[in-house]
Design an enzyme around this catalytic site. Structure first.
Site, mmCIF file in Angstrom:
data_model
loop_
_atom_site.group_PDB
_atom_site.id
_atom_site.type_symbol
_atom_site.label_atom_id
_atom_site.label_comp_id
_atom_site.label_asym_id
_atom_site.label_seq_id
_atom_site.Cartn_x
_atom_site.Cartn_y
_atom_site.Cartn_z
ATOM 1 C CB THR A 193 26.933 55.520 100.054
ATOM 2 O OG1 THR A 193 27.313 54.325 101.091
ATOM 3 C CG2 THR A 193 28.498 56.124 99.639
ATOM 4 N NE ARG A 223 23.080 38.044 93.483
ATOM 5 C CZ ARG A 223 23.782 38.088 94.843
ATOM 6 N NH1 ARG A 223 24.903 37.255 94.743
ATOM 7 N NH2 ARG A 223 23.288 38.842 95.853
ATOM 8 C CG HIS A 238 23.358 33.420 91.962
ATOM 9 N ND1 HIS A 238 22.175 33.198 92.332
ATOM 10 C CD2 HIS A 238 24.003 33.522 93.198
ATOM 11 C CE1 HIS A 238 22.214 33.316 93.961
ATOM 12 N NE2 HIS A 238 23.236 33.568 94.282
ATOM 13 C CD GLU A 259 28.400 51.834 96.080
ATOM 14 O OE1 GLU A 259 27.450 51.347 96.497
ATOM 15 O OE2 GLU A 259 28.541 53.070 96.503
ATOM 16 C CE LYS A 287 36.128 44.422 98.426
ATOM 17 N NZ LYS A 287 36.187 45.422 99.110
ATOM 18 C CB THR A 343 34.915 39.688 98.937
ATOM 19 O OG1 THR A 343 34.020 38.604 98.918
ATOM 20 C CG2 THR A 343 35.312 40.123 97.783
ATOM 21 C CG ASP A 344 33.927 34.224 100.108
ATOM 22 O OD1 ASP A 344 33.224 35.168 99.633
ATOM 23 O OD2 ASP A 344 33.381 33.455 100.818
ATOM 24 C CD GLU A 345 30.600 37.699 96.187
ATOM 25 O OE1 GLU A 345 30.433 38.243 95.235
ATOM 26 O OE2 GLU A 345 29.668 37.782 96.997
ATOM 27 C CE1 TYR A 372 31.721 43.931 96.921
ATOM 28 C CE2 TYR A 372 31.641 41.618 96.552
ATOM 29 C CZ TYR A 372 31.926 42.771 97.394
ATOM 30 O OH TYR A 372 32.559 42.572 98.561
HETATM 31 P P1 NAD Z 1 28.656 48.379 103.802
HETATM 32 O O1 NAD Z 1 27.934 48.453 102.355
HETATM 33 O O2 NAD Z 1 27.584 47.920 104.939
HETATM 34 O O3 NAD Z 1 29.558 49.744 104.114
HETATM 35 C C1 NAD Z 1 30.223 50.295 103.417
HETATM 36 C C2 NAD Z 1 30.521 51.631 104.043
HETATM 37 O O4 NAD Z 1 31.642 52.259 103.101
HETATM 38 C C3 NAD Z 1 29.414 52.660 104.102
HETATM 39 O O5 NAD Z 1 29.487 53.209 105.521
HETATM 40 C C4 NAD Z 1 29.747 53.586 102.943
HETATM 41 O O6 NAD Z 1 29.131 54.835 103.404
HETATM 42 C C5 NAD Z 1 31.069 53.601 102.890
HETATM 43 N N1 NAD Z 1 31.452 54.121 101.518
HETATM 44 C C6 NAD Z 1 30.871 53.825 100.365
HETATM 45 N N2 NAD Z 1 31.718 54.296 99.330
HETATM 46 C C7 NAD Z 1 32.586 55.052 99.982
HETATM 47 C C8 NAD Z 1 33.729 56.040 99.509
HETATM 48 N N3 NAD Z 1 33.768 56.351 98.035
HETATM 49 N N4 NAD Z 1 34.403 56.840 100.516
HETATM 50 C C9 NAD Z 1 34.131 56.537 101.562
HETATM 51 N N5 NAD Z 1 33.339 55.579 102.139
HETATM 52 C C10 NAD Z 1 32.590 54.996 101.489
HETATM 53 O O7 NAD Z 1 29.682 47.490 103.756
HETATM 54 P P2 NAD Z 1 30.107 45.994 104.487
HETATM 55 O O8 NAD Z 1 29.041 44.923 104.352
HETATM 56 O O9 NAD Z 1 30.448 46.489 105.848
HETATM 57 O O10 NAD Z 1 31.442 45.540 103.736
HETATM 58 C C11 NAD Z 1 32.674 46.205 104.148
HETATM 59 C C12 NAD Z 1 33.820 45.697 103.357
HETATM 60 O O11 NAD Z 1 34.202 44.389 103.727
HETATM 61 C C13 NAD Z 1 33.668 45.964 102.007
HETATM 62 O O12 NAD Z 1 34.867 46.398 101.454
HETATM 63 C C14 NAD Z 1 33.269 44.601 101.458
HETATM 64 O O13 NAD Z 1 33.753 44.522 100.023
HETATM 65 C C15 NAD Z 1 33.953 43.779 102.325
HETATM 66 N N6 NAD Z 1 33.323 42.630 102.541
HETATM 67 C C16 NAD Z 1 31.936 42.384 103.047
HETATM 68 C C17 NAD Z 1 31.490 41.146 103.234
HETATM 69 C C18 NAD Z 1 30.073 41.097 103.668
HETATM 70 O O14 NAD Z 1 29.420 39.957 104.015
HETATM 71 N N7 NAD Z 1 29.227 42.131 104.080
HETATM 72 C C19 NAD Z 1 32.334 40.010 103.079
HETATM 73 C C20 NAD Z 1 33.511 40.161 102.675
HETATM 74 C C21 NAD Z 1 33.840 41.263 102.479
HETATM 75 O O1 DAU Z 2 31.059 36.108 99.893
HETATM 76 C C1 DAU Z 2 31.404 37.565 100.665
HETATM 77 C C2 DAU Z 2 30.476 38.456 100.002
HETATM 78 O O2 DAU Z 2 29.097 38.193 100.695
HETATM 79 C C3 DAU Z 2 30.816 40.039 100.214
HETATM 80 O O3 DAU Z 2 31.885 40.231 99.513
HETATM 81 C C4 DAU Z 2 29.431 40.934 99.668
HETATM 82 O O4 DAU Z 2 29.793 42.280 100.061
HETATM 83 C C5 DAU Z 2 28.350 40.518 100.586
HETATM 84 O O5 DAU Z 2 27.209 41.181 99.839
HETATM 85 C C6 DAU Z 2 27.987 38.987 100.399
HETATM 86 O O6 DAU Z 2 27.617 38.582 98.962
HETATM 87 P P1 DAU Z 2 26.376 37.666 98.542
HETATM 88 O O7 DAU Z 2 25.983 37.951 97.220
HETATM 89 O O8 DAU Z 2 26.747 36.362 98.925
HETATM 90 O O9 DAU Z 2 25.387 37.990 99.714
HETATM 91 P P2 DAU Z 2 23.775 38.564 99.716
HETATM 92 O O10 DAU Z 2 23.368 38.507 101.083
HETATM 93 O O11 DAU Z 2 23.345 39.607 98.751
HETATM 94 O O12 DAU Z 2 23.445 36.857 98.976
HETATM 95 C C7 DAU Z 2 23.758 35.999 99.811
HETATM 96 C C8 DAU Z 2 23.090 34.727 98.857
HETATM 97 O O13 DAU Z 2 21.644 34.762 98.962
HETATM 98 C C9 DAU Z 2 23.269 34.738 97.492
HETATM 99 O O14 DAU Z 2 23.670 33.423 97.017
HETATM 100 C C10 DAU Z 2 22.215 35.286 96.762
HETATM 101 C C11 DAU Z 2 21.140 34.814 97.579
HETATM 102 N N1 DAU Z 2 19.850 35.757 97.635
HETATM 103 C C12 DAU Z 2 20.233 37.080 97.889
HETATM 104 C C13 DAU Z 2 19.196 37.757 98.130
HETATM 105 C C14 DAU Z 2 19.454 39.270 98.394
HETATM 106 C C15 DAU Z 2 18.805 35.229 97.523
HETATM 107 O O15 DAU Z 2 18.338 34.037 97.111
HETATM 108 N N2 DAU Z 2 17.598 36.287 97.612
HETATM 109 C C16 DAU Z 2 17.836 37.738 98.035
HETATM 110 O O16 DAU Z 2 16.888 38.479 98.003
#
Ligand code: NAD
Ligand code: DAU
Length: 348
Positions: free
Chosen positions: A36, A281, A284, A84, A154, A125-127, A150
């Site tokens: 994606t 947001r 939020h 996503e 999850k 996720t912790d969310e 989101y």
């Molecule tokens: P990301 O958005 O960077 O990557 C997601 C990947 O999944 C991409 O490569 C995308 O192409 C693929 N994808 C999306 N839809 C798909 C589908 N239908 N089939 C196959 N592939 C698909 O995500 P990330 O930040 O690396 O997060 C990975 C996982 O960890 C997620 O499940 C997210 O909920 C979880 N998570 C993320 C964070 C964070 O801070 N980023 C924290 C806690 C948990």
């Molecule tokens: O807690 C785990 C989660 O952390 C994961 O499950 C999600 O996949 C990951 O995207 C992340 O979610 P957040 O919403 O916490 O992350 P983000 O980086 O989008 O935002 C972090 C914090 O910063 C949140 O409180 C929103 C704020 N923010 C974010 C953006 C993008 C801003 O204030 N300004 C911004 O432009």
């Protein structure tokens, strides 16, 4: 050698995890990724020619394809990162979140059950616990109160995983990590967004009053924990993964300004001046706080990279990989950015 089917391995965390797995000779990886907007082949370009790695482009919600892959590869485990992942996009349009994060997980669980996959590690996720503002840090058995579309998607996936464990005995484990950061994270997320905007001379948007608190976990620490869970985690268990240190968003943004200014040998005041408070947001959550006693006491995991050091490494990586940032800030990204930041959360 054991084969692991990693889904979403071209994403931020999944790509780090694959590299972590392949460092050990005992693993082979099949990566199923839809590619994606969030997927990027560059993240694993160093694996070209690696015989223990295979990429399949496809959707986890495509039951026929998932079955084909499992029948052909006979994986010992499935580790599901595919999702996503961005909260702000789920506010603009929850639809793809339900398809991938709920239906897709159901497809994976069902195929895993039918073909006797021996470990199913769901990356959650912790969310899912919802806003912990004014509450004690959450333990794994606490109720789920997701706040965003989101987080709700999850949480639904976690409940499906637990139902498959109880009803069919599927060997499921669930990891609930806090906010990851590090190299190769998409610039929609806060830390790379701030670095990018500072580098290209744009304003730095802080939602609301910037007082929200997050627990920032360096991606390699998270991947080390996930590998431990895959190898030694108790089947049926849920594990929180976090540092226990929570930082206000405004303070984090100021730290990024300071670290970047130091690396560029410039005055941080110019960066601080670019911080702008923007419309919050919707919905939020103020804080996510989790207890990590389970993974610490049973598996001996502890985070190793402190925030200051992690930010330094991250900033240095983006400075050395500016081309990647430019590439990721493509037309799709700019349209998304417009909707959230300039048209103030315009809904589709
Ligand atoms: P990301 O958005 O960077 O990557 C997601 C990947 O999944 C991409 O490569 C995308 O192409 C693929 N994808 C999306 N839809 C798909 C589908 N239908 N089939 C196959 N592939 C698909 O995500 P990330 O930040 O690396 O997060 C990975 C996982 O960890 C997620 O499940 C997210 O909920 C979880 N998570 C993320 C964070 C964070 O801070 N980023 C924290 C806690 C948990
Ligand atoms: O807690 C785990 C989660 O952390 C994961 O499950 C999600 O996949 C990951 O995207 C992340 O979610 P957040 O919403 O916490 O992350 P983000 O980086 O989008 O935002 C972090 C914090 O910063 C949140 O409180 C929103 C704020 N923010 C974010 C953006 C993008 C801003 O204030 N300004 C911004 O432009």
């Amino acid at each position: 050698m054991k084969t692991v089917l990693v889904t979403g391995g071209c994403g931020f965390i999944g790509s780090h995890f694959i590299r972590c797995l392949l460092r050990e000779e005992s693993w082979r990886v099949v990566n199923l990724d839809k590619l994606t907007y969030a997927g990027d082949l560059d993240r694993l370009s160093d694996l070209a020619g690696e015989p223990r790695y295979r990429l399949v482009q496809g959707d986890i919600a495509d039951a026929k394809l998932v079955e084909e892959v499992v029948v052909t590869e006979r994986p010992w485990a499935i580790v599901n990162f595919a999702a996503e992942s961005h909260v702000d996009r789920s506010i603009l349009d929850p639809t793809p979140f339900l398809r991938t994060n709920v239906q897709g997980v159901h497809v994976l669980l069902d195929v895993a059950r039918r073909y006797g996959v021996e470990r199913f590690l769901q990356i959650s996720t912790d969310e899912v616990y919802g806003d912990t503002d004014g509450l004690e840090p959450r333990s794994e058995e606490d109720p789920l109160r997701p706040g965003s579309p989101y987080a709700a998607s999850k949480a639904a996936a976690d409940l499906l995983c637990l139902a498959y464990r109880r009803t069919y005995g599927l060997p499921v484990l669930i990891a609930r990590s806090s906010n990851n950061y590090g190299p190769y994270q998409h610039p929609e997320k806060l830390i790379p967004l701030v670095i990018r905007n500072l580098l290209v001379g744009e304003e730095v948007p802080v939602y609301g009053d910037g007082g929200q608190r997050r627990d920032w976990l360096f991606v390699e620490d998270n991947c080390r924990a996930l590998l431990l869970l895959l190898e030694q985690g108790a089947v049926g268990a849920i594990y929180n993964i976090a540092t226990g240190v929570r930082v206000r968003n405004l303070q984090l943004v100021q730290s990024i300004c300071t670290v970047l200014a130091r690396e560029l040998d410039t005055d941080p005041a110019g960066f601080f001046d670019r911080i702008r408070f923007t419309p919050d947001r919707p919905g939020h959550d103020r804080e996510y706080a989790v207890r990590t006693d389970r993974i610490a006491h049973t598996l001996g995991w502890r985070p190793e990279v402190e925030l200051e050091e992690g930010l330094r490494r991250t900033v240095r990586w983006y400075l050395s990989n500016r081309d990647w940032l430019v590439k990721r800030a493509d037309e799709e990204y700019r349209a998304y950015y417009e909707a959230v930041y300039r048209r103030k959360w315009e809904l589709v």
